[in-house]
Scaffold this motif. Structure first.
Motif, PDB file in Angstrom:
ATOM      1  N   ALA A 173      -6.964  -0.861  -1.454  1.00  0.00           N
ATOM      2  CA  ALA A 173      -6.307   0.766  -1.590  1.00  0.00           C
ATOM      3  C   ALA A 173      -7.598   1.761  -1.469  1.00  0.00           C
ATOM      4  O   ALA A 173      -7.135   2.675  -1.076  1.00  0.00           O
ATOM      5  CB  ALA A 173      -5.380   0.703  -2.844  1.00  0.00           C
ATOM      6  N   GLN A 220      -0.144  -7.431  -4.991  1.00  0.00           N
ATOM      7  CA  GLN A 220      -0.960  -6.224  -4.712  1.00  0.00           C
ATOM      8  C   GLN A 220      -0.698  -4.861  -5.331  1.00  0.00           C
ATOM      9  O   GLN A 220      -1.815  -4.129  -5.641  1.00  0.00           O
ATOM     10  CB  GLN A 220      -1.148  -5.884  -3.301  1.00  0.00           C
ATOM     11  CG  GLN A 220      -1.620  -7.144  -2.460  1.00  0.00           C
ATOM     12  CD  GLN A 220      -1.300  -6.877  -0.985  1.00  0.00           C
ATOM     13  OE1 GLN A 220      -1.192  -5.698  -0.577  1.00  0.00           O
ATOM     14  NE2 GLN A 220      -1.690  -7.887  -0.118  1.00  0.00           N
ATOM     15  N   LEU A 259       0.801  -1.174  -0.082  1.00  0.00           N
ATOM     16  CA  LEU A 259       0.142  -0.002  -0.125  1.00  0.00           C
ATOM     17  C   LEU A 259       1.041   1.262  -0.069  1.00  0.00           C
ATOM     18  O   LEU A 259       0.656   2.138  -0.657  1.00  0.00           O
ATOM     19  CB  LEU A 259      -1.005  -0.061   1.299  1.00  0.00           C
ATOM     20  CG  LEU A 259      -1.856   1.137   1.298  1.00  0.00           C
ATOM     21  CD1 LEU A 259      -2.908   1.189   0.152  1.00  0.00           C
ATOM     22  CD2 LEU A 259      -2.621   1.293   2.590  1.00  0.00           C
ATOM     23  N   MET A 283      -3.104  -1.579  -6.565  1.00  0.00           N
ATOM     24  CA  MET A 283      -3.599  -0.696  -5.480  1.00  0.00           C
ATOM     25  C   MET A 283      -2.901   0.604  -6.104  1.00  0.00           C
ATOM     26  O   MET A 283      -3.801   1.635  -5.803  1.00  0.00           O
ATOM     27  CB  MET A 283      -2.466  -0.873  -4.293  1.00  0.00           C
ATOM     28  CG  MET A 283      -3.099  -1.894  -3.412  1.00  0.00           C
ATOM     29  SD  MET A 283      -2.108  -2.112  -1.981  1.00  0.00           S
ATOM     30  CE  MET A 283      -3.185  -2.865  -1.002  1.00  0.00           C
TER      31      MET A 283
END
Lengths: 249, 313
Positions: free
Chosen positions: B104, A126, A95, A130
């Motif tokens: 996110a 990810q 993130l 993201m």
């Protein structure tokens, strides 16, 4: 068209890793490190777009310890034009990597960001997704083929049952699967040339990102070891053992 | 505490992966709701309502969810997330695609491919191709979790949840589905098969893979492959077992002509019984095999077929 390619320095994929005896992590001292294999594919794709006259500039970015410069140099030797190193001694979670990359995208304004689909150390899969979310861009994950259709991207992706093709608005985030291409080896002259290419140094704070981890790692342990098996002498013996074990018949 | 599980399906059938994700979700404690987003999914919703532990099924039936592309699906999940403490999805191709996007948007650090739930905020997950297991505690108020389905049993079909239709969320309009090219097979699906017969580089050609088909047919098994076999073009890439392909844990895994690279082992080393057939007795696959046969596969595989016929298979 400008292409941004984030690359990660990870333990070489051939290394048999060792878990530290105090269970705090994996022992990375004196272990061979390399560019994450999926990121090599991402760089290769970007360089091919440049060679095909579609991309004008390829910028390689890495976030991590000072030695990540070597990973950027590898990307430059493969054909990227310049590098950006965002230095951090902390482990940066996906993130936060995506937040830093968002800052870089806003500064550099690329039309396309190509990432690897996952890093072979944290196996998160990810960051690309993201980054697409934070930018509000389309995402083309697990890509095995990239084509252009006017001002859109025609992207073939690997899905569970086979392949899927999507048409994506630009600018776009793409994550590379293994079958997108076969990365080239950097030649010695290109490695020498790469030493002269510029690398900008930044910090997460330059992009207003606090890299404090959200996931606290309580421990890292060895997976359960399998019992050593037996060698059978013949197919007949194999089948009778499998029958005994109750898995066939 | 309420958890939302996003169902995996193909608009017609509920995938077994959903039942396994529900099992993981029930371990978090509290209510479990299932979201079925798709097109023409009444049958899928009915199947989801039967899963034990599920109290409510939400159905978003709209053309934009027909192929579960990431942008609209993540937008829908985020629009619902306010009422939930955790969002759980199986770590399938669809789940891996939309879940980090939703995470996110919610400003949450996702926890990928959990294999164990220690408590509502602490989980185990494999790292380094399954060569280490990490225990992580999430400090996020909301959890976004993908579940390694081979690590959890499927929830029983004894439930009777209520079904509620919900409206579609605004379509972000960033992507358009064009086409799909799916591998056709009458065999069981790789990730849920009880027996898998896998071939590697040692098979030498795509034609030779038919030798494995015959064994697979006798055993009711699925056929898998190593990356080397896929890269050599012997079989399509959705056959691939490993870190970058599918993770499987069948009762019986038969590896034929597969050396056993770290990346392949990552995808199959939790199988109950592993058999290796390889002519190289130094091959790493023998270090994890319960039964190893050092032999030329071109003799061993036909012999195995005959032997299976002898025992009536």
């Amino acid at each position: 068209m400008k292409v941004l390619v984030p690359v990660k320095r990870v333990v070489d994929y051939n290394v048999k890793i060792r878990v530290k005896s105090d269970q705090t992590g994996v022992d990375l001292a004196n272990v061979k490190m390399s560019m994450n294999p999926f990121d090599e594919i991402a760089i290769e794709e970007a360089v091919r777009l440049k060679e095909a006259g579609k991309a004008t500039e390829v910028v390689a970015v890495s976030i991590g310890v000072a030695q990540s410069t070597e990973t950027i140099r590898t990307a430059l030797a493969m054909g990227a034009d310049r590098g950006i190193l965002v230095k951090s001694d902390e482990t940066v979670e996906p993130l936060n990597v995506a937040k830093i990359l968002k800052g870089i995208v806003e500064a550099e304004k690329p039309d396309l960001v190509i990432l690897g689909k996952q890093a072979i150390d944290d196996d998160s899969n990810q960051t690309g997704q993201m980054l697409a979310a934070l930018l509000g861009w389309a995402q083309g994950t697990f890509a095995s083929k990239i084509e252009f259709d006017g001002d859109k991207i025609l992207l073939t992706r690997e899905i569970d049952g086979g392949l899927q093709t999507l048409k994506l608005n630009m600018p776009t985030i793409v994550t590379a699967d293994l079958r997108l291409n076969e990365p080239r080896y950097a030649s010695l002259p290109n490695i020498m040339k790469a030493k002269k290419k510029p690398i900008d140094e930044k910090t997460p704070a330059d992009y207003g990102v606090d890299v404090k981890a959200r996931l606290e790692v309580l421990k890292v342990t060895e997976p359960p070891q399998r019992q050593a098996g037996i060698k059978v002498e013949s197919v007949e013996q194999l089948v009778s053992k499998l029958k005994e074990a109750g898995v066939i018949g | 505490m309420t958890t939302l599980v996003i169902a995996e399906h193909n608009n017609e059938n509920l995938n077994d992966a959903t039942a396994k994700a529900v099992t993981a979700a029930t371990k978090l404690g509290g209510d479990v709701h299932v979201l079925v987003a798709g097109q023409g999914v009444d049958g899928v919703a009915a199947a989801a309502a039967k899963l034990a532990g599920v109290s409510k099924v939400l159905v978003a039936d709209d053309a934009q969810y027909a192929h579960r592309t990431a942008e609209p699906l993540a937008a829908l999940v985020v629009s619902l997330a306010g009422s939930y403490d955790a969002i759980v999805t199986p770590a399938t191709g669809v789940g891996k695609n939309f879940a980090p996007r939703a995470a996110a948007l919610l400003d949450v650090q996702q926890i990928s491919e959990i294999i164990e739930v220690d408590s509502a905020d602490t989980f185990k997950r494999p790292i380094y191709a399954g060569n280490a297991i990490q225990t992580v505690k999430s400090t996020d108020a909301k959890k976004v979790i993908t579940v390694r389905t081979t690590a959890f049993p499927a929830a029983a079909q004894t439930g009777s949840a209520s079904i509620e239709k919900i409206a579609a969320a605004a379509n972000p309009g960033l992507s358009e589905w064009v086409s799909e090219n799916l591998t056709k097979s009458d065999r069981p699906e790789l990730t849920s098969a009880k027996i898998i017969v896998s071939g590697g580089r040692g098979m030498q050609s795509g034609d030779n893979f038919h030798m494995l088909d015959k064994i697979a047919d006798k055993l009711g098994a699925a056929v898998g492959a190593s990356r080397a076999a896929v890269d050599a073009g012997f079989v399509p890439n959705d056959y691939q077992v490993g870190q970058t392909g599918k993770v499987v844990a069948p009762d019986l895994y038969i590896a034929v002509g597969i050396s056993g690279a770290i990346q392949h082992l990552a995808g199959m080393k939790d199988s109950k019984v592993i058999v290796a057939i390889n002519k190289d007795e130094e091959a790493p696959i023998f270090q994890v095999a319960d039964y190893g046969l050092v032999a030329d596969l071109f003799q061993a595989v036909p012999a195995l077929e005959q032997e299976l016929t002898k025992i009536g298979l």
